[in-house]
Design a protein around this motif. Structure first.
Motif, PDB file in Angstrom:
ATOM      1  N   PRO A 102       0.788  -1.223   0.102  1.00 59.16           N
ATOM      2  CA  PRO A 102      -0.037  -0.141  -0.032  1.00 59.16           C
ATOM      3  C   PRO A 102       0.877   1.266   0.077  1.00 59.16           C
ATOM      4  CG  PRO A 102       0.118  -0.952   2.276  1.00 59.16           C
ATOM      5  CD  PRO A 102       0.712  -1.936   1.439  1.00 59.16           C
ATOM      6  N   TRP A 103       0.389   2.414  -0.517  1.00 59.94           N
ATOM      7  CA  TRP A 103       1.156   3.687  -0.618  1.00 59.94           C
ATOM      8  C   TRP A 103       0.078   4.660  -0.288  1.00 59.94           C
ATOM      9  CZ3 TRP A 103       6.112   3.986  -1.335  1.00 59.94           C
ATOM     10  CH2 TRP A 103       6.949   2.524  -1.686  1.00 59.94           C
ATOM     11  N   GLY A 104       0.584   5.585   0.343  1.00 60.90           N
ATOM     12  CA  GLY A 104      -0.435   7.059   0.422  1.00 60.90           C
ATOM     13  C   GLY A 104       0.389   8.203   0.749  1.00 60.90           C
ATOM     14  N   GLY A 112      -2.426   9.009   4.056  1.00 60.94           N
ATOM     15  CA  GLY A 112      -3.651   9.115   3.629  1.00 60.94           C
ATOM     16  C   GLY A 112      -3.846   9.048   2.184  1.00 60.94           C
ATOM     17  N   VAL A 113      -5.046   9.545   1.680  1.00 64.67           N
ATOM     18  CA  VAL A 113      -5.499   9.524   0.321  1.00 64.67           C
ATOM     19  C   VAL A 113      -4.927  11.163  -0.212  1.00 64.67           C
ATOM     20  CG1 VAL A 113      -7.264   8.424   0.399  1.00 64.67           C
ATOM     21  CG2 VAL A 113      -7.571  10.622   0.718  1.00 64.67           C
ATOM     22  N   PRO A 114      -4.633  10.950  -1.552  1.00 70.61           N
ATOM     23  CA  PRO A 114      -4.400   9.981  -2.537  1.00 70.61           C
ATOM     24  C   PRO A 114      -3.639   8.619  -2.154  1.00 70.61           C
ATOM     25  CG  PRO A 114      -3.873  11.714  -3.662  1.00 70.61           C
ATOM     26  CD  PRO A 114      -3.805  12.194  -2.074  1.00 70.61           C
ATOM     27  N   ARG A 136      -7.049   4.823   7.805  1.00 74.56           N
ATOM     28  CA  ARG A 136      -7.015   3.829   9.075  1.00 74.56           C
ATOM     29  C   ARG A 136      -6.154   2.348   8.690  1.00 74.56           C
ATOM     30  NH1 ARG A 136     -12.350   3.400  12.152  1.00 74.56           N
ATOM     31  NH2 ARG A 136     -12.074   5.657  12.236  1.00 74.56           N
ATOM     32  N   VAL A 137      -6.552   1.976   7.514  1.00 76.20           N
ATOM     33  CA  VAL A 137      -6.254   0.398   7.019  1.00 76.20           C
ATOM     34  C   VAL A 137      -4.466   0.817   6.582  1.00 76.20           C
ATOM     35  CG1 VAL A 137      -6.349  -1.274   5.253  1.00 76.20           C
ATOM     36  CG2 VAL A 137      -8.479  -0.461   6.386  1.00 76.20           C
ATOM     37  N   LEU A 138      -4.696   1.943   5.751  1.00 75.64           N
ATOM     38  CA  LEU A 138      -3.167   2.389   5.273  1.00 75.64           C
ATOM     39  C   LEU A 138      -2.043   2.342   6.324  1.00 75.64           C
ATOM     40  CD1 LEU A 138      -4.266   4.797   2.518  1.00 75.64           C
ATOM     41  CD2 LEU A 138      -3.322   2.550   1.969  1.00 75.64           C
ATOM     42  N   ASN A 139      -2.401   2.969   7.500  1.00 73.39           N
ATOM     43  CA  ASN A 139      -1.544   3.211   8.464  1.00 73.39           C
ATOM     44  C   ASN A 139      -1.316   2.029   9.324  1.00 73.39           C
ATOM     45  OD1 ASN A 139      -0.675   5.982   8.582  1.00 73.39           O
ATOM     46  ND2 ASN A 139      -2.922   6.037   8.222  1.00 73.39           N
ATOM     47  N   ARG A 140      -2.075   1.197   9.519  1.00 72.78           N
ATOM     48  CA  ARG A 140      -2.173  -0.236  10.174  1.00 72.78           C
ATOM     49  C   ARG A 140      -1.108  -1.176   9.615  1.00 72.78           C
ATOM     50  NH1 ARG A 140      -8.056  -0.572  11.879  1.00 72.78           N
ATOM     51  NH2 ARG A 140      -8.386  -1.785   9.923  1.00 72.78           N
ATOM     52  N   SER A 141      -1.132  -0.984   8.163  1.00 76.66           N
ATOM     53  CA  SER A 141      -0.455  -2.103   7.195  1.00 76.66           C
ATOM     54  C   SER A 141       0.723  -1.498   6.917  1.00 76.66           C
ATOM     55  CB  SER A 141      -1.504  -2.101   5.921  1.00 76.66           C
ATOM     56  OG  SER A 141      -1.323  -0.783   5.210  1.00 76.66           O
ATOM     57  N   GLY A 142       1.181  -0.469   7.296  1.00 74.60           N
ATOM     58  CA  GLY A 142       2.662   0.046   7.001  1.00 74.60           C
ATOM     59  C   GLY A 142       2.747   0.576   5.637  1.00 74.60           C
ATOM     60  N   ALA A 143       1.711   1.335   5.026  1.00 75.29           N
ATOM     61  CA  ALA A 143       1.787   1.939   3.833  1.00 75.29           C
ATOM     62  C   ALA A 143       2.920   2.652   3.545  1.00 75.29           C
ATOM     63  CB  ALA A 143       0.681   2.656   3.402  1.00 75.29           C
ATOM     64  N   GLY A 144       3.658   2.694   2.347  1.00 75.70           N
ATOM     65  CA  GLY A 144       4.696   3.597   2.236  1.00 75.70           C
ATOM     66  C   GLY A 144       4.180   5.129   1.914  1.00 75.70           C
ATOM     67  N   ALA A 145       4.882   6.054   2.047  1.00 77.29           N
ATOM     68  CA  ALA A 145       4.373   7.588   2.174  1.00 77.29           C
ATOM     69  C   ALA A 145       5.063   8.268   1.001  1.00 77.29           C
ATOM     70  CB  ALA A 145       4.942   8.243   3.469  1.00 77.29           C
ATOM     71  N   ILE A 146       4.402   8.835   0.194  1.00 77.96           N
ATOM     72  CA  ILE A 146       4.622   9.697  -1.125  1.00 77.96           C
ATOM     73  C   ILE A 146       4.463  10.995  -0.613  1.00 77.96           C
ATOM     74  CG2 ILE A 146       4.175  10.028  -3.455  1.00 77.96           C
ATOM     75  CD1 ILE A 146       5.419   7.157  -2.721  1.00 77.96           C
ATOM     76  N   ASP A 147       5.511  12.284  -0.863  1.00 80.07           N
ATOM     77  CA  ASP A 147       5.244  13.229  -0.609  1.00 80.07           C
ATOM     78  C   ASP A 147       4.416  13.830  -1.843  1.00 80.07           C
ATOM     79  OD1 ASP A 147       6.565  13.945   1.696  1.00 80.07           O
ATOM     80  OD2 ASP A 147       8.304  13.643   0.793  1.00 80.07           O
ATOM     81  N   ILE A 148       3.034  14.343  -1.684  1.00 80.13           N
ATOM     82  CA  ILE A 148       2.274  15.075  -2.723  1.00 80.13           C
ATOM     83  C   ILE A 148       1.960  16.223  -2.233  1.00 80.13           C
ATOM     84  CG2 ILE A 148       0.491  14.890  -4.080  1.00 80.13           C
ATOM     85  CD1 ILE A 148       0.392  11.909  -3.649  1.00 80.13           C
ATOM     86  N   ALA A 149       2.597  17.373  -2.901  1.00 82.54           N
ATOM     87  CA  ALA A 149       2.323  18.775  -2.519  1.00 82.54           C
ATOM     88  C   ALA A 149       0.623  18.984  -2.805  1.00 82.54           C
ATOM     89  CB  ALA A 149       3.110  19.941  -3.517  1.00 82.54           C
TER      90      ALA A 149
END
Length: 172
Positions: A102-104, A112-114, A136-149
């Motif tokens: 997952p990525w957010g 979070g979204v996107p 909530r699901v993204l954070n529990r699953s250890g989603a990768g973080a993308i910087d989106i201005a």
């Protein structure tokens, strides 16, 4: 309307097209007027009659319409018109490079979204209720973080609407 006459939803459809050619919009309140007024049409509309029960139901309605071949789903909201195209393209690239992860968008200490939600997390997303979003699901699953201005501010109040319109007017 945004400066230049574009609607929030048309802007979101354009943003989503940076992530995937297969764009679907889940709509409820005001449908079909919302559909009629959207100048930039998605590939498909998904009517969600229980929209008043919260964001979680809209996420589930969208996921239920995806076919078995889908590896995951990108989620974009219509209330974030300031998203930078470069960040969205980076999200798409990461999801294609590692579709099982997952990525957010980065919000500092959370994502979070996107977002990109792989199929393996769909049961958890579909189980959400009310106004709970995929974050909530993204954070529990250890989603990768993308910087989106531009992930903040979003359009949730009349004041934030005026702020977004002012920022967009400054960009043009």
């Amino acid at each position: 309307m945004l400066p230049g006459g574009e609607s929030l939803l048309s802007r979101a459809v354009g943003q989503a097209r940076l992530l995937s050619r297969q764009v679907r919009v889940v709509a409820g309140c005001g449908y079909p007027l919302v559909r009629y007024r959207c100048a930039l049409q998605p590939g498909a509309w998904i009517y969600h009659p229980d929209w008043s029960q919260g964001l979680a139901g809209s996420l589930a309605a969208g996921i239920h319409q995806l076919g078995r071949q889908a590896l995951g789903v990108f989620v974009v909201l219509a209330d974030q018109p300031l998203l930078a195209p470069e960040g969205l393209k980076q999200l798409a690239a990461q999801a294609r490079a590692e579709p099982e992860r997952p990525w957010g968008a980065s919000y500092g200490d959370r994502v979070g979204v996107p977002a990109w939600i792989p199929r393996s997390l769909w049961p958890q997303v579909v189980a959400l209720t009310g106004d709970a979003g995929a974050g909530r699901v993204l954070n529990r699953s250890g989603a990768g973080a993308i910087d989106i201005a531009g992930v903040q501010p979003d359009v949730d109040t009349p004041e934030s609407w005026q702020e977004v319109r002012r920022l967009l007017a400054e960009q043009t």
